[in-house]
Motif scaffolding. Structure first.
Motif, PDB file in Angstrom:
ATOM      1  N   LEU B 359       0.654  -1.144   0.070  1.00 37.75           N
ATOM      2  CA  LEU B 359      -0.011   0.119  -0.069  1.00 37.75           C
ATOM      3  C   LEU B 359       0.855   1.206  -0.125  1.00 37.75           C
ATOM      4  CD1 LEU B 359      -2.689   1.632   0.193  1.00 37.75           C
ATOM      5  CD2 LEU B 359      -2.470   1.279   2.863  1.00 37.75           C
ATOM      6  N   ALA B 362       2.684   1.967  -3.431  1.00 38.35           N
ATOM      7  CA  ALA B 362       1.887   2.802  -4.503  1.00 38.35           C
ATOM      8  C   ALA B 362       1.394   4.224  -4.019  1.00 38.35           C
ATOM      9  CB  ALA B 362       0.340   1.927  -4.362  1.00 38.35           C
ATOM     10  N   THR B 485     -12.100  -0.309  -3.726  1.00 36.12           N
ATOM     11  CA  THR B 485     -11.492  -1.136  -2.979  1.00 36.12           C
ATOM     12  C   THR B 485     -10.396  -1.548  -3.683  1.00 36.12           C
ATOM     13  OG1 THR B 485     -12.646  -3.021  -3.830  1.00 36.12           O
ATOM     14  CG2 THR B 485     -13.326  -2.050  -1.770  1.00 36.12           C
ATOM     15  N   ILE B 486      -9.152  -1.612  -3.288  1.00 38.58           N
ATOM     16  CA  ILE B 486      -7.709  -2.275  -3.845  1.00 38.58           C
ATOM     17  C   ILE B 486      -7.340  -3.405  -3.227  1.00 38.58           C
ATOM     18  CG2 ILE B 486      -7.284  -0.034  -4.941  1.00 38.58           C
ATOM     19  CD1 ILE B 486      -5.141   0.220  -2.900  1.00 38.58           C
ATOM     20  N   PRO B 488      -3.685  -4.629  -1.873  1.00 39.88           N
ATOM     21  CA  PRO B 488      -2.517  -4.308  -1.804  1.00 39.88           C
ATOM     22  C   PRO B 488      -1.220  -5.356  -2.174  1.00 39.88           C
ATOM     23  CG  PRO B 488      -3.286  -4.204   0.249  1.00 39.88           C
ATOM     24  CD  PRO B 488      -4.149  -4.654  -0.607  1.00 39.88           C
ATOM     25  N   HIS B 492      -0.370  -5.680  -8.062  1.00 42.02           N
ATOM     26  CA  HIS B 492      -1.204  -4.793  -8.480  1.00 42.02           C
ATOM     27  C   HIS B 492      -0.893  -3.481  -8.450  1.00 42.02           C
ATOM     28  CE1 HIS B 492      -5.017  -7.692  -7.497  1.00 42.02           C
ATOM     29  NE2 HIS B 492      -3.835  -8.413  -7.631  1.00 42.02           N
ATOM     30  N   GLU B 495      -2.325  -0.686 -11.223  1.00 45.26           N
ATOM     31  CA  GLU B 495      -3.861  -0.390 -11.002  1.00 45.26           C
ATOM     32  C   GLU B 495      -4.099   0.448  -9.621  1.00 45.26           C
ATOM     33  OE1 GLU B 495      -4.787  -4.805 -11.267  1.00 45.26           O
ATOM     34  OE2 GLU B 495      -6.393  -4.058 -10.062  1.00 45.26           O
ATOM     35  N   ASN B 496      -3.192  -0.257  -8.546  1.00 46.61           N
ATOM     36  CA  ASN B 496      -3.475   0.369  -7.344  1.00 46.61           C
ATOM     37  C   ASN B 496      -3.431   1.999  -7.302  1.00 46.61           C
ATOM     38  OD1 ASN B 496      -4.387  -1.831  -6.150  1.00 46.61           O
ATOM     39  ND2 ASN B 496      -2.606  -2.244  -5.206  1.00 46.61           N
ATOM     40  N   LEU B 500      -5.605   4.998  -6.611  1.00 44.40           N
ATOM     41  CA  LEU B 500      -5.360   6.157  -5.610  1.00 44.40           C
ATOM     42  C   LEU B 500      -5.167   7.458  -6.416  1.00 44.40           C
ATOM     43  CD1 LEU B 500      -2.594   4.014  -3.676  1.00 44.40           C
ATOM     44  CD2 LEU B 500      -4.798   4.909  -2.839  1.00 44.40           C
ATOM     45  N   ALA B 514      -8.183  -0.698   1.358  1.00 42.07           N
ATOM     46  CA  ALA B 514      -7.106  -1.585   0.776  1.00 42.07           C
ATOM     47  C   ALA B 514      -7.249  -2.971   1.491  1.00 42.07           C
ATOM     48  CB  ALA B 514      -5.774  -0.918   1.056  1.00 42.07           C
TER      49      ALA B 514
END
Lengths: 196, 533
Positions: B359, B362, B485-486, B488, B492, B495-496, B500, B514
């Motif tokens: 997280l 990103a 929603t992502i 982490p 990913h 795309e995360n 964001l 996340a």
């Protein structure tokens, strides 16, 4: 009987299991015990220590005063050095020589061993190797407990029965492996003690 | 073997169970967590049953405990010291209403801040609320005092504050148990004149509380927790709580015989303190925490015969130990081996493979594209994102403050305003702040790091995770298209970052959750599964 032990290691290495075994054995031997633990933030890969005090008289402080520990028992060689100020004169370090490297500036292992060898007759243990021989690499902590056993002042049978109790829920195989690991450490320690 | 090897925290739990509690209420917080965990795992407690699941925060916990007491049953409520700030409104006012069934609030302070943001001393709260405070110094005494605290509570009809500190909470010793007693039967108290705190009732009840103070002092005078250890010489030590252990250790180690007045119950036993003062010329006041009673005993203009934290005899901050007490008594420290120069720090760090790492990778990449890149954060494992190599967050003040501080900064014109908060911290006290932001249409992005647990304290049940969190955000009024929603994970990352970036650029309230389970709890579940098959 009165002994102060500093238990040292890194979060997750199982020093609390060592403490739990000694603690049970001490209670069964009708001794008084105090044993501190580290919980919370510092556990995450950080340096962890436990102060373990066993006595046949009343113990007041949960913490060991500087210069009064009869033993530093460590499952990691670098961590053993961190608590040197607690060691009493003529007392010894009993430590695994397997480094746990999770920081970039971890010192060279030769330098760590040199510092350890500067202390009073340290017991240096190839714990990971002995643990594998015992049947499970994760029993290094019991190897180290075995290595310390001749110096703790609690009968071997009491310690082994406490290991049995602690791992009882995990089945007889796990108990056996841990007892084997304990004996390997004990054997090595006794051999070292008889060397000149 | 009739002794149980228990942590101080566990000794409280067992003492409360044997006192016949019907429920424990708590929010996890180091070093208090193990009290509640012990009760949750105790088979007798499960059988009875004793209600024990986690509360959303310390305030809800305290109020529920008060409600149980109102209904006539005994209840225990536990928290760490800063948790009492959250529960303070209920705590202070419960001293005005008083209780019915015994109510004990166990608060674990953290001097030296091993796992906390301050070292506030809960005894100040006890004084503030004018309630009896117990501060035993050993695990056995914790067990016994907890048991008796319920009797005291029911006898004086007031909540009792049980204070302990990290060392005692997290230290084991053998504890002997006494016979467990039954729970109270349901006998709810119909007493609106006590429990409806409108001014005319509150004034009368406050006078009742004031009138109780003499009685509480009398109880302290009679308490076994306050006692004199006789000795020789004109120098004495007043040792509060765990400081007693260190003082006695020094006495034993150095073969000294100075008199010691042990204090383990407040308000101060005035007569005992007075007698001690007349028998000693100089007195060292040893308190674990703030110099609360040292300040009182010194008086405003100071008493030169009193030594302690305020004149430098003992350090002003941090926890005590035997070495510090020895030095405070003028005993020269002996030479010890130094720590070798090669020894390096090993600071706590996010676990390898933890979703918070991905997280932050990103988020930091996205934030670097903005001129201002402040990230407001909160209390949990993800706070470790403040350290190297992440340096990803820039505030951590109190539970829930990430969202509200980001909102205030957004109100001041800061763009973007980003908050990172965990699932458990969000339900603890982040939700109301999010409602403020929605009502104000503040340009703000809240990232909820949902790892499905309260991880930092050891993986306790979180009040809302997964779809429940999404429902809460919707219910508070977060727009569906700005509720994302992502997952982490390293794979990913791209795309995360896109998600964001889109939400952080949005000029309104957006929430990105996340979702990835804590690797520690996931591994633990796997182990239990293997063990049970």
């Amino acid at each position: 009987m009165h002994i102060n032990i500093i238990l040292a290691g890194v979060g997750g290495q199982g020093i609390l299991s060592i403490a739990a075994v000694i603690g049970r054995a001490a209670l069964q031997s009708n001794l008084t015990i105090r044993q501190t633990e580290v919980h919370g933030m510092s556990q995450r890969g950080g340096a962890v220590q436990s102060h373990l005090r066993i006595s046949d008289r009343e113990i007041y402080s949960d913490l060991i005063a500087e210069g009064t520990a009869q033993m530093i028992l460590s499952v990691e060689p670098h961590e053993a050095l961190r608590y040197l100020p607690f060691l009493a004169p003529e007392s010894r370090i009993i430590t695994s020589i397997d480094p746990f490297v999770n920081v970039e500036n971890y010192p060279a292992i030769e330098d760590i061993l040199a510092e350890l060898n500067r202390t009073n007759r340290p017991v240096l243990v190839n714990a990971a190797e002995l643990a594998r021989e015992a049947g499970n690499a994760r029993t290094s902590n019991m190897v180290m407990l075995g290595a310390a056993a001749p110096y703790i002042g609690i009968a071997t049978e009491q310690l082994e029965s406490a290991i049995g109790e602690l791992f009882h829920a995990k089945g007889p195989d796990i108990v056996d492996i841990n007892i084997r690991a304990f004996r390997k450490g004990q054997e090595l320690s006794q051999t070292q003690a008889t060397e000149p | 073997m009739n002794k149980h090897l228990l942590l101080g925290a566990e000794a409280i739990a067992l003492g409360a169970l044997d006192a016949g509690i019907s429920g424990v209420y708590a929010y996890p917080g180091t070093p208090s967590t193990e009290i509640t965990e012990y009760i949750q795992k105790n088979s007798d407690a499960q059988e009875q049953p004793v209600r024990s699941s986690w509360s959303a925060n310390e305030k809800t916990a305290y109020e529920a405990a008060l409600g149980m007491s109102y209904a006539g049953k005994r209840s225990l409520v536990c928290m760490k010291h800063v948790g009492l700030n959250v529960a303070a409104d209920a705590f202070i006012n419960s001293a005005i209403t008083g209780v019915n069934g015994g109510l004990v609030v166990a608060v674990a302070d953290d001097p030296s801040m091993h796992s906390s943001q301050n070292e506030q001393d809960s005894r100040v709260y006890g004084k503030f609320a004018m309630l009896p405070v117990l501060e035993p110094s050993s695990q056995q005494d914790l067990y016994t005092a907890t048991r008796e605290a319920f009797d005291l509570s029911e006898s004086v009809k007031l909540p009792v504050l049980l204070r302990l500190t990290t060392r005692l909470a997290h230290s084991r010793a053998g504890v002997e148990r006494t016979l467990a007693r039954m729970q109270n039967s349901l006998h709810a108290l119909y007493a609106p004149e006590r429990f409806v705190l409108i001014p005319q009732n509150a004034r009368r009840q406050y006078n009742v509380l004031l009138g109780m103070q003499k009685e509480l002092e009398k109880r302290s005078e009679q308490s076994w927790l306050n006692r004199l250890i006789t000795g020789t010489g004109s120098r004495g030590v007043i040792a509060f709580g765990i400081a007693f252990n260190y003082t006695m250790e020094v006495r034993q180690t150095f073969g000294l015989d100075f008199p010691v007045l042990q204090i383990g119950q407040y308000p101060l036993p005035r007569k005992q303190v007075e007698n001690f003062f007349t028998s000693c010329d100089t007195i060292l006041v040893a308190e674990e925490g703030y110099p609360v009673y040292e300040e009182l005993l010194r008086g405003y203009f100071g008493n030169q015969n009193i030594k302690g934290r305020m004149d430098g005899s003992l350090p002003r901050a941090g926890e005590l130990n035997a070495d510090i007490i020895a030095s405070g008594l003028g005993i020269e420290p002996k030479a010890v081996m130094p720590v070798p120069d090669i020894v390096v720090q090993r600071p706590p760090a996010l676990c390898k493979g933890c979703g918070h790492r991905d997280l932050y990778d990103a988020l930091t990449a996205v934030m670097s594209s903005f001129r201002e890149h402040h990230v407001f954060s909160d209390i949990g494992c993800y706070t470790l994102g403040a350290l190297e190599p992440f340096n990803a967050i820039h505030t951590c003040v109190d539970m829930g403050a990430s969202i509200t501080m980001a909102k205030g900064a957004a109100d001041a014109g800061l763009r973007p305003a980003v908050a990172v908060i965990g699932d458990s911290t969000f339900t603890h006290s982040g939700m109301t702040g999010l409602l403020d932001a929605i009502n104000d249409r503040s340009p703000l992005t809240v990232i909820i790091a949902d790892n499905d647990t309260t991880a930092m304290t050891g993986g306790q049940q979180s009040s809302a995770t997964g779809s429940k969190l999404l429902d809460i955000c919707r219910g508070l009024g977060v727009e569906e298209k700005h509720l994302r929603t992502i997952v982490p994970l390293k794979s990913h990352l791209e795309e995360n970052m896109t998600v964001l970036k889109e939400e952080i650029s949005y000029d309104g309230v957006s929430v990105v959750i996340a979702q990835r389970e804590c690797i520690e709890t996931a591994a633990r579940k796997k182990r239990t599964k293997v063990a049970s098959t």
